[in-house]
Design an enzyme around this catalytic site. Structure first.
Site, PDB file in Angstrom:
ATOM      1  N   ASP A  41       5.663  -5.187  11.229  1.00 40.06           N
ATOM      2  CA  ASP A  41       5.068  -5.730  12.462  1.00 40.06           C
ATOM      3  C   ASP A  41       5.448  -7.196  12.702  1.00 40.06           C
ATOM      4  OD1 ASP A  41       3.701  -3.266  12.520  1.00 40.06           O
ATOM      5  OD2 ASP A  41       2.042  -4.118  11.355  1.00 40.06           O
TER       6      ASP A  41
ATOM      7  N   ARG B 238      17.194  -9.734  -4.457  1.00 39.57           N
ATOM      8  CA  ARG B 238      16.147 -10.590  -5.043  1.00 39.57           C
ATOM      9  C   ARG B 238      16.035 -10.368  -6.548  1.00 39.57           C
ATOM     10  NH1 ARG B 238      10.825  -9.412  -6.243  1.00 39.57           N
ATOM     11  NH2 ARG B 238      11.055  -7.400  -5.210  1.00 39.57           N
TER      12      ARG B 238
ATOM     13  N   LYS C 107      -4.627  -6.562   8.812  1.00 37.17           N
ATOM     14  CA  LYS C 107      -4.488  -5.299   9.554  1.00 37.17           C
ATOM     15  C   LYS C 107      -5.489  -4.253   9.064  1.00 37.17           C
ATOM     16  CE  LYS C 107      -0.552  -2.218  10.218  1.00 37.17           C
ATOM     17  NZ  LYS C 107       0.912  -2.156  10.080  1.00 37.17           N
TER      18      LYS C 107
ATOM     19  N   HIS D  84      12.046  -0.870  -1.330  1.00 44.08           N
ATOM     20  CA  HIS D  84      11.015  -1.650  -2.016  1.00 44.08           C
ATOM     21  C   HIS D  84      10.749  -3.001  -1.367  1.00 44.08           C
ATOM     22  CE1 HIS D  84       8.640  -3.080  -5.351  1.00 44.08           C
ATOM     23  NE2 HIS D  84       9.500  -4.028  -5.664  1.00 44.08           N
TER      24      HIS D  84
ATOM     25  N   GLY E   7       4.901  -8.551 -12.154  1.00 41.86           N
ATOM     26  CA  GLY E   7       4.385  -9.885 -12.380  1.00 41.86           C
ATOM     27  C   GLY E   7       4.944 -10.951 -11.474  1.00 41.86           C
TER      28      GLY E   7
ATOM     29  N   ALA F  72       0.945 -14.640   0.256  1.00 38.68           N
ATOM     30  CA  ALA F  72       1.457 -15.727   1.096  1.00 38.68           C
ATOM     31  C   ALA F  72       0.387 -16.184   2.098  1.00 38.68           C
ATOM     32  CB  ALA F  72       2.725 -15.275   1.820  1.00 38.68           C
TER      33      ALA F  72
ATOM     34  N   GLN G  32       3.055  -4.746  -9.594  1.00 42.97           N
ATOM     35  CA  GLN G  32       2.783  -4.418 -10.999  1.00 42.97           C
ATOM     36  C   GLN G  32       3.359  -5.471 -11.943  1.00 42.97           C
ATOM     37  OE1 GLN G  32       4.410  -0.563 -11.836  1.00 42.97           O
ATOM     38  NE2 GLN G  32       3.170   0.484 -10.318  1.00 42.97           N
TER      39      GLN G  32
ATOM     40  N   GLU H 122      12.413  -8.872 -17.082  1.00 38.68           N
ATOM     41  CA  GLU H 122      12.813  -7.829 -16.135  1.00 38.68           C
ATOM     42  C   GLU H 122      14.299  -7.996 -15.880  1.00 38.68           C
ATOM     43  OE1 GLU H 122      10.155  -7.967 -12.741  1.00 38.68           O
ATOM     44  OE2 GLU H 122       8.494  -7.170 -13.901  1.00 38.68           O
TER      45      GLU H 122
ATOM     46  N   HIS I  58      14.246  -0.156  -5.192  1.00 40.89           N
ATOM     47  CA  HIS I  58      13.807  -0.295  -6.584  1.00 40.89           C
ATOM     48  C   HIS I  58      14.336   0.907  -7.355  1.00 40.89           C
ATOM     49  CE1 HIS I  58      11.349  -0.799 -10.143  1.00 40.89           C
ATOM     50  NE2 HIS I  58      10.923  -1.962  -9.694  1.00 40.89           N
TER      51      HIS I  58
ATOM     52  N   THR J 202       0.903  -7.257  -2.176  1.00 41.68           N
ATOM     53  CA  THR J 202       0.503  -8.078  -3.331  1.00 41.68           C
ATOM     54  C   THR J 202      -0.404  -7.276  -4.246  1.00 41.68           C
ATOM     55  OG1 THR J 202       0.638 -10.095  -2.024  1.00 41.68           O
ATOM     56  CG2 THR J 202      -0.743 -10.183  -3.999  1.00 41.68           C
TER      57      THR J 202
ATOM     58  N   ARG K 246      19.021  -5.513 -10.132  1.00 41.32           N
ATOM     59  CA  ARG K 246      18.466  -4.281  -9.562  1.00 41.32           C
ATOM     60  C   ARG K 246      19.488  -3.491  -8.726  1.00 41.32           C
ATOM     61  NH1 ARG K 246      12.467  -5.477  -7.389  1.00 41.32           N
ATOM     62  NH2 ARG K 246      11.926  -5.618  -9.579  1.00 41.32           N
TER      63      ARG K 246
END
Ligand code: SIN
Length: 527
Positions: free
Chosen positions: A223, A386, A49, A351, A63, A29, A61, A127, A244, A57, A290
């Protein structure tokens, strides 16, 4: 209880640099937004940081999802995202994600990201809860690292884009609901610096480190949410933490993610008796959303008295496993598992934060000049759960929208010069940082994990109340600042989770096990 700042400072006494854009965070992002603005001529500073490789990112894994397949369409991607989101996605945000996402992913390819191909066509995997094969991947199971590499390469070509690594952003400099910049700690030269920016973009990623078991990098200490909340920003959907389902669960091994794409390619979940159990819980079996897979696994673990279940890759040929999942193969091998033969012991772990700093569809927060995108932000695109592989896409799509909107804002706004002072915090207290961090994580795991109750959440909130005095004194190093940020974020998660007296998506309350129409709404918190 919370003060706007973590340390005493006076901007008149500190070195100052001024930019048009100050972007906090170097994952997809932050870096994408930075490249895009800088290509338009903006003067941009990115603060990270740690280094550019220490991002969520880089670790991703599975995609990035985009409706690029022959039989796919943004409409189908929309339907799947809404279905996974358990009634809480903002349909307008999802429409933007699935439509604009296609162009953003094509742009990433133009910028040099090398995704995997199969017979000349982009290789697409499935997925959980995707009705189509629509997930692009790179180097098998190292998609994030390839995207990070491509974006870092782009960023390094642009002269008006600077990246300062090893800068810990302590707080936002906000007065009268306008953000003027940030106070940061230069961890190499061990001093504070002030970075004024007419536009400040939060792209600081997630909060996984507030949990004992999580898949996130060490930097994910919440943060961005914490500093934004201290500065008066609204935060939304904090109760929705995605766990996850398949995280390596082996004594002595880290909580290493086993990508959902492994199930997408045909792996099965089995209980300790070797039985495949997911078809008993959901018609989509291993590819259910999920949150449903996690709750089913937990029920199965309780039913069989086990601490984990197993991911069985034996339906896949050994050479497919090695070629498609080289990173997972290698990592499991270092812990003595040959995944072409041995079932992988797995259990759920924290996750992804679905909630975050509330923004509109252009990434604007309620503070003028402050924008947010990626995991730190919440515009409602992910709802209560998500859809897998929508997160990298979200970073691109809403980063792009920030660029468009903030450029309009820049031309309409003349900044004034403002000084900031904090002198009311007490001298640093002696605290047992490791012990308190462990305690916090254990409390979060026990009380705000995938199964919650009024009693446990109330217990967690009294733990947070007992730490309140800490916020009256200065933090004396980064570890102490991170701890304060994690305490604040943990408290916000528990407050929202206690308020939501229903179960929906990733938020499951055993004392309110059903979803309620009354709760088709968002919880927004503000200092
Ligand atoms: C995974 O590879 O399973 C993670 C994908 C995601 O969280 O979207």
């Amino acid at each position: 209880m919370f003060k706007p700042y973590l340390v005493n400072f006076d901007t008149r006494q500190l070195p100052v640099e001024t930019y048009e854009y100050v972007i906090i965070g170097g994952g997809i992002a932050g870096l994408y937004t930075a490249c895009k603005v800088a290509r338009e001529g903006g003067q941009v500073l990115v603060l990270t940081k740690h280094t550019l490789e220490d991002t969520s990112t880089d670790k991703a894994q599975g995609g990035i999802a985009a409706a690029l397949g022959q039989s796919d369409s943004p409409e189908l991607h929309f339907k799947d995202t809404i279905f996974a989101g358990a009634g809480l996605c903002d349909p307008k945000a999802v429409e933007i994600l699935v439509n604009e996402g296609v162009s953003r992913v094509k742009e990433l390819i133009e910028w040099g990201a090398q995704f995997d191909y199969d017979e000349g066509e982009l290789a697409l995997t499935r997925e959980g809860a995707h009705s189509q094969r629509r997930i692009l991947h790179a180097a098998g199971d190292a998609t994030g690292a390839e995207i990070q590499r491509a974006l870092a390469y782009q960023a390094n070509q642009i002269p008006n884009l600077k990246i300062y690594e090893n800068y810990f952003v302590v707080d936002l400099l906000v007065a009268d609901d306008i953000c003027y910049g940030v106070l940061a700690w230069d961890n190499v030269n061990q001093c504070f610096k002030v970075f004024y920016g007419r536009v400040v973009v939060l792209a600081t990623g997630g909060t996984g480190q507030v949990y004992e078991h999580n898949t996130n990098p060490e930097i994910a200490t919440g943060d961005g949410i914490a500093m934004a909340y201290r500065a008066g920003a609204e935060v939304m959907d904090m109760e929705f933490i995605q766990f996850h389902p398949t995280v390596l669960c082996l004594p002595g091994a880290p909580s290493f993610l086993i990508s959902e794409a492994v199930r997408g390619e045909g792996a099965r979940l089995r209980n300790c008796y070797g039985e495949q159990f997911m078809p008993c819980y959901h018609q989509l079996a291993e590819l259910a959303p999920r949150d449903i897979v996690v709750q089913s696994m937990l029920k199965e673990m309780v039913r069989t008295g086990s601490k984990n279940v197993f991911l069985d890759l034996s339906p896949l040929p050994a050479e497919v496993i090695q070629q498609r999942f080289p990173n997972i193969t290698r990592t499991c091998a270092t812990y003595g598992l040959d995944i072409t033969k041995d079932p992988i012991p797995v259990a759920p772990a924290a996750h992804y934060m679905m909630g975050g700093v509330k923004t509109n569809l252009h990434g604007e927060t309620n503070i003028k000049g402050l924008y947010a995108c990626g995991e730190v932000a919440c515009q409602g695109v992910h709802g209560a759960n998500r859809l897998a592989s929508n997160s990298l896409l979200d970073g691109l799509v809403f980063g792009f929208r920030i660029v468009k909107e903030s450029m309009r804002f820049l031309t309409s706004y003349v900044p004034s010069s403002v000084e900031f002072v904090c002198n009311y915090l007490k001298p640093p207290e002696e605290i047992k940082i490791n012990g308190l961090t462990r305690e916090l994580r254990a409390v979060m795991n026990k009380c705000a994990g995938p199964v919650r109750s009024c009693q446990r959440l109330t217990g967690a909130l009294s733990f947070f109340e007992n730490q309140a005095d800490l916020f009256l004194s200065e933090a004396k190093n980064i570890a102490e600042m991170e701890l304060r940020n994690m305490l604040l974020v943990g408290q916000l998660i528990c407050e929202a989770a206690l308020m939501r007296t229903e179960s929906r998506g990733a938020h499951y309350r055993e004392d309110h096990p059903a979803a309620s129409e009354r709760w088709v709404k968002h919880i927004i918190l503000r200092l």
